[in-house]
Design a protein around this motif. Structure first.
Motif, PDB file in Angstrom:
ATOM      1  N   ILE A 165       4.697  12.867   0.120  1.00  0.00           N
ATOM      2  CA  ILE A 165       4.529  11.536   0.725  1.00  0.00           C
ATOM      3  C   ILE A 165       4.187  11.689   2.198  1.00  0.00           C
ATOM      4  O   ILE A 165       3.263  11.052   2.703  1.00  0.00           O
TER       5      ILE A 165
ATOM      6  N   GLN B 233       1.222   4.282  -2.808  1.00  0.00           N
ATOM      7  CA  GLN B 233       1.078   5.705  -2.482  1.00  0.00           C
ATOM      8  C   GLN B 233       2.312   6.490  -2.924  1.00  0.00           C
ATOM      9  O   GLN B 233       2.189   7.591  -3.469  1.00  0.00           O
TER      10      GLN B 233
ATOM     11  N   GLN C 259       0.837  -1.203   0.000  1.00  0.00           N
ATOM     12  CA  GLN C 259       0.000   0.000   0.000  1.00  0.00           C
ATOM     13  C   GLN C 259       0.872   1.253   0.000  1.00  0.00           C
ATOM     14  O   GLN C 259       0.612   2.197  -0.739  1.00  0.00           O
ATOM     15  N   LEU C 260       1.923   1.259   0.811  1.00  0.00           N
ATOM     16  CA  LEU C 260       2.823   2.403   0.862  1.00  0.00           C
ATOM     17  C   LEU C 260       3.534   2.583  -0.475  1.00  0.00           C
ATOM     18  O   LEU C 260       3.682   3.703  -0.967  1.00  0.00           O
TER      19      LEU C 260
ATOM     20  N   GLN D 205       0.594  12.968   2.609  1.00  0.00           N
ATOM     21  CA  GLN D 205      -0.464  12.021   2.250  1.00  0.00           C
ATOM     22  C   GLN D 205      -0.481  10.755   3.098  1.00  0.00           C
ATOM     23  O   GLN D 205      -1.519  10.119   3.232  1.00  0.00           O
ATOM     24  N   THR D 206       0.679  10.383   3.660  1.00  0.00           N
ATOM     25  CA  THR D 206       0.748   9.117   4.390  1.00  0.00           C
ATOM     26  C   THR D 206       1.081   9.274   5.867  1.00  0.00           C
ATOM     27  O   THR D 206       0.900   8.332   6.642  1.00  0.00           O
TER      28      THR D 206
ATOM     29  N   SER E 223       9.226   1.265   5.709  1.00  0.00           N
ATOM     30  CA  SER E 223       8.515   0.311   6.565  1.00  0.00           C
ATOM     31  C   SER E 223       9.451  -0.249   7.639  1.00  0.00           C
ATOM     32  O   SER E 223       9.064  -0.411   8.790  1.00  0.00           O
TER      33      SER E 223
ATOM     34  N   ALA F 200       9.496   2.237  -0.142  1.00  0.00           N
ATOM     35  CA  ALA F 200       8.435   1.741   0.747  1.00  0.00           C
ATOM     36  C   ALA F 200       8.987   0.696   1.703  1.00  0.00           C
ATOM     37  O   ALA F 200       8.687   0.710   2.907  1.00  0.00           O
TER      38      ALA F 200
END
Length: 76
Positions: free
Chosen positions: A45, A8, A4-5, A48-49, A72, A68
């Motif tokens: 980024i 995005q 998902q990241l 938005q995240t 993470s 990503a």
């Protein structure tokens, strides 16, 4: 979370570089990015995240997929 990241981040890269055909494996800098675009992408980024993106990480991990994964592991 990583997939998902990655999606995005890729969406941001596509907007910043005005390159809708860019894939998650494409290098941000080889696709037309520079340090100014990297700062813009990192800010977008984060906005938005909620994930803070150290600019140095974009140079070390220049694809959406790699970035990503790195982000993470930083937040784990």
């Amino acid at each position: 979370m990583t997939a998902q990241l990655s999606d995005q981040i890729l969406a941001v890269f596509r907007v910043v570089l005005k390159n809708p055909a860019m894939s998650a494996e494409d290098d941000f800098f080889e696709s037309g990015g520079d340090s100014t675009a990297a700062v813009d992408a990192a800010a977008m980024i984060n906005q938005q995240t909620g994930v803070a993106v150290p600019i140095a990480q974009m140079f070390i991990y220049p694809t959406a997929e790699e970035l990503a994964e790195a982000l993470s592991s930083l937040s784990a």
